[in-house]
Design a protein around this motif. Sequence first.
Motif, PDB file in Angstrom:
ATOM      1  N   HIS A  46       0.831  -1.211   0.000  1.00  0.00           N
ATOM      2  CA  HIS A  46       0.000   0.000   0.000  1.00  0.00           C
ATOM      3  C   HIS A  46       0.857   1.249   0.000  1.00  0.00           C
ATOM      4  CE1 HIS A  46      -2.183   3.361   1.718  1.00  0.00           C
ATOM      5  NE2 HIS A  46      -1.455   3.263   2.821  1.00  0.00           N
ATOM      6  N   PHE A  47       1.823   1.293   0.894  1.00  0.00           N
ATOM      7  CA  PHE A  47       2.652   2.493   1.041  1.00  0.00           C
ATOM      8  C   PHE A  47       3.460   2.759  -0.227  1.00  0.00           C
ATOM      9  CE2 PHE A  47       6.598   4.527   2.711  1.00  0.00           C
ATOM     10  CZ  PHE A  47       6.005   5.691   3.153  1.00  0.00           C
ATOM     11  N   HIS A  48       3.994   1.703  -0.835  1.00  0.00           N
ATOM     12  CA  HIS A  48       4.813   1.901  -2.027  1.00  0.00           C
ATOM     13  C   HIS A  48       3.988   2.208  -3.269  1.00  0.00           C
ATOM     14  CE1 HIS A  48       8.048   0.351   0.505  1.00  0.00           C
ATOM     15  NE2 HIS A  48       8.884   0.815  -0.399  1.00  0.00           N
ATOM     16  N   TYR A  49       2.731   1.782  -3.305  1.00  0.00           N
ATOM     17  CA  TYR A  49       1.867   2.218  -4.401  1.00  0.00           C
ATOM     18  C   TYR A  49       1.725   3.741  -4.382  1.00  0.00           C
ATOM     19  CZ  TYR A  49      -0.102  -1.664  -7.081  1.00  0.00           C
ATOM     20  OH  TYR A  49      -0.283  -2.690  -7.970  1.00  0.00           O
ATOM     21  N   VAL A  50       1.714   4.326  -3.183  1.00  0.00           N
ATOM     22  CA  VAL A  50       1.613   5.777  -3.069  1.00  0.00           C
ATOM     23  C   VAL A  50       2.965   6.435  -3.310  1.00  0.00           C
ATOM     24  CG1 VAL A  50       1.052   7.684  -1.518  1.00  0.00           C
ATOM     25  CG2 VAL A  50      -0.363   5.620  -1.515  1.00  0.00           C
ATOM     26  N   VAL A  51       4.023   5.917  -2.673  1.00  0.00           N
ATOM     27  CA  VAL A  51       5.328   6.585  -2.737  1.00  0.00           C
ATOM     28  C   VAL A  51       5.987   6.400  -4.102  1.00  0.00           C
ATOM     29  CG1 VAL A  51       7.639   6.644  -1.764  1.00  0.00           C
ATOM     30  CG2 VAL A  51       5.672   6.456  -0.250  1.00  0.00           C
ATOM     31  N   MET A  52       6.070   5.168  -4.583  1.00  0.00           N
ATOM     32  CA  MET A  52       6.696   4.926  -5.881  1.00  0.00           C
ATOM     33  C   MET A  52       5.686   5.078  -7.009  1.00  0.00           C
ATOM     34  SD  MET A  52       9.295   4.234  -7.730  1.00  0.00           S
ATOM     35  CE  MET A  52       9.437   3.884  -9.475  1.00  0.00           C
ATOM     36  N   GLY A  53       4.514   4.447  -6.870  1.00  0.00           N
ATOM     37  CA  GLY A  53       3.547   4.443  -7.956  1.00  0.00           C
ATOM     38  C   GLY A  53       2.908   5.788  -8.204  1.00  0.00           C
ATOM     39  N   ALA A  54       2.824   6.635  -7.205  1.00  0.00           N
ATOM     40  CA  ALA A  54       2.185   7.941  -7.381  1.00  0.00           C
ATOM     41  C   ALA A  54       3.200   9.081  -7.292  1.00  0.00           C
ATOM     42  CB  ALA A  54       1.084   8.121  -6.335  1.00  0.00           C
ATOM     43  N   ILE A  55       3.873   9.221  -6.161  1.00  0.00           N
ATOM     44  CA  ILE A  55       4.764  10.363  -5.962  1.00  0.00           C
ATOM     45  C   ILE A  55       5.893  10.368  -6.995  1.00  0.00           C
ATOM     46  CG2 ILE A  55       6.398  11.427  -4.366  1.00  0.00           C
ATOM     47  CD1 ILE A  55       4.610  10.388  -2.080  1.00  0.00           C
ATOM     48  N   ALA A  56       6.569   9.235  -7.179  1.00  0.00           N
ATOM     49  CA  ALA A  56       7.667   9.184  -8.143  1.00  0.00           C
ATOM     50  C   ALA A  56       7.150   9.381  -9.563  1.00  0.00           C
ATOM     51  CB  ALA A  56       8.419   7.862  -8.015  1.00  0.00           C
ATOM     52  N   PHE A  57       5.985   8.812  -9.900  1.00  0.00           N
ATOM     53  CA  PHE A  57       5.433   8.980 -11.247  1.00  0.00           C
ATOM     54  C   PHE A  57       5.125  10.448 -11.533  1.00  0.00           C
ATOM     55  CE2 PHE A  57       5.636   4.631 -11.717  1.00  0.00           C
ATOM     56  CZ  PHE A  57       4.977   4.137 -12.838  1.00  0.00           C
ATOM     57  N   ALA A  58       4.555  11.151 -10.556  1.00  0.00           N
ATOM     58  CA  ALA A  58       4.299  12.576 -10.746  1.00  0.00           C
ATOM     59  C   ALA A  58       5.610  13.340 -10.899  1.00  0.00           C
ATOM     60  CB  ALA A  58       3.500  13.128  -9.569  1.00  0.00           C
ATOM     61  N   GLY A  59       6.633  12.937 -10.134  1.00  0.00           N
ATOM     62  CA  GLY A  59       7.949  13.559 -10.293  1.00  0.00           C
ATOM     63  C   GLY A  59       8.499  13.374 -11.688  1.00  0.00           C
TER      64      GLY A  59
END
Length: 595
Positions: free
Chosen positions: A432-445
Amino acid sequence: MELNGQLLLTVLMGVFLVGVAAWLARVENWRSYTPLASGGGLAGETGRGHEEKPGGIVRWLTTVDHKDIGMLYGAYAVLAFVVGGLMVVLMRVELLDPGQSVISNSFYNSLLTSHGITMLFLFGTPIIAAFANYLVPLLIGADDMAFPRINAIAFWLLPPGALLIWAGFFPIPDLIPAQTAWTMYTPLSALESGNQANAGVDLMLLGLHLTGVSATMGAINFIATIFTERDSRVSWANLDIFSWTILTQSGLILFAFPLLGSALVMLLLDRNFGTTFFATDGGGALLWQHLFWFFGHPEVYILVLPPMGIVSYVLPRFSGRRLFGFKFVVYSTLAIGVLSFGVWAHHMFATGIDPRLRASFMAVSLAIAIPSAVKTFNWITTMWNGKLRLTTPMLFCIGFISNFIIGGVTGVFLASVPVDLVLHDTYYVVGHFHYVVMGAIAFAGFAGLYYWYPLFTGRMYQRTLGKWHFWLSMIGTNLTFFAMILLGYGGMPRRYATYLPQFATLHQVASVGAFLILVGSIFWVYNFVVSWFDGPRVESGDPWNLDAYGMKTGEWQWFERKRETSLAVADGGEEEARTDGGTDAGEGDGADAGD
C-alpha cells in the motif's frame, strides 16, 4: 570506553553545528542578494542590479539564484534516488531465495533502514523542493525567493545530512549502519548494547535532524515568497494549483518537522546522556510512536500534495482543456492539510490504545480519503472528452492516477480497525505504502521532469526512451507492489530477510518487478544525461504547442523571453528539435510535438 567515545562524538557534532550556525550568522542582511537571471515569469525586469554569474564549480557553490538552487536540489535528489534504488535492488536479490543467500541479516536490516530514510528524506522532500525552487517564483512573477541566502543554506544542509545518514556504510573503523528501520521505534533504537548502541545510529539521527532543519527553512521561505513576492496580477483567485500545494505543504512542514526534531533530540539524549524520555520507567516506548507518527503521517501528505499539484498542472496541458473544478481541487488540498494531523494513531491500532480513541482516529482516517477522491474524479473528468496527447509526461500523469487509486483504496482498508489488526505489519502495508510513494509520488515527479525538461535544459529528450521508461516503470511497479499486497493477505510479515518457502513465488515476482523498474530507471538516467549534452535544441518558446490550446503559462513565457533576449545563439546552426520519427517538432499532430 565505547560510551565515552560516543559522548565525545556527539559533543563534537554539536560543536560543529554551533560553528556552522555562527559562521552563517556573519551574513549582515539575509535578504540582500544580486539576482543572477532575468527574474520572474510575469513581472519582468526590476530595478535591481545584475551581475555576471561566475563560471564552473564556483557558480554552483555560491549561487543564490532560485533556478540554480532548484537544479542543485534536483541533482541531489536524483543521486539519492539512485542510492536508495540500488539498496532495495540488493534487498530484492536477497529475497529471491527464502533462506539467507547473498547478504547477512544484519546488513539486510541496515539496507532496510537506510533505503526508507533515503527515499523519504533525501529523495522525496528534495525533489519537490527542486520543482518548487525553480518554478514557484516564475509562476507567481517573483524575481527570486523571499530569502535567497536562506534558500541556499537550506540546500547546503542536505549533503552533510546525507553523509551522516550513510556514514555507517563508509569504511570507518567501529562504525556500522543503523539497523533501527526507518521508523526508529523505541526501545530498540534506545538500546545501550549490541548493534543498536553503535555510533552509526547517532550519526543517522543527527543527519535526519539536519534534513529537518533544511525542510523547515525551505518551508518558511516558500510561505514568505508566495505571500509577499507575488506579482500584482497574481491574486489568490488565480494562483496556480502547484503553488497552492506548495503553500499547503510548507504549512504542514512548519507544524510537523519541528516535532520530529524534538523527538530526535530526546532519543539522542536517551542514548548518550541517560535520560528516560522513552524508557519504560519514564515516558514509555509508546511515546516515541505518538511523537513520530504525529510527524509521520502528515509527512505522507507533505510528500504527496506537491506531486498532486504537478499532475493537476501538467495533465490539463495534454487534455486540451482546463482543470475541471479548480476551486474544489484547492479546497480538497487545504482539507487534506488540516485532516492530516488527526490520523496519526491509525498506525498504532495494534498497540492496545483506548478503543474510543481508535474509533475517532478510524473516522478521521476514512474521512481524509474524501478530498483525495475529489481530486481523482477531477483529474478523470478533465480528461473526459478532452483532446488527449499521449506524451511521456501525460503517460506518467495517467500512471499516477491509476497507481494512486490502488494505493488509496488499499489505505482505506487499513483505516478500518478490525482489518488493520489482521494486516498490521504485514507486506500488505508495504505494498500500500509503495503504491503511493513509488507508484504515485515518483510517477508525478517523472511527469514534471519530462514536462519541464526543455525549460531546464533548452533541449529535448529522446521520446522513445521516455516511453520505454514509463512502461517498464508501470509494469514493474504493479508487479512488485501487487505481489506484496498478496503476500500481506497470506500473512507474510514485513522487515524479514528470510521467510517460509510458501512465499517464495510471490517474492520472486516482486523481485522481477523491481528489476524492471531498475532497467526503466537506467533508460531514464541515460536519456536525461545524453540529451542534456547532445539532445536537439528547442527552437521554440512553446515546445509543447500549448498556445494552440490556450494553455501557455508563466514559466514558458519566461522561457520564451529568455530565448529571445539571449545573446548567445547555440552554434548558430544546430538543427531544430525533432521527434524520433524524424518530423519537425512543430509539424504534424500536436500530440507528438516535441515529445
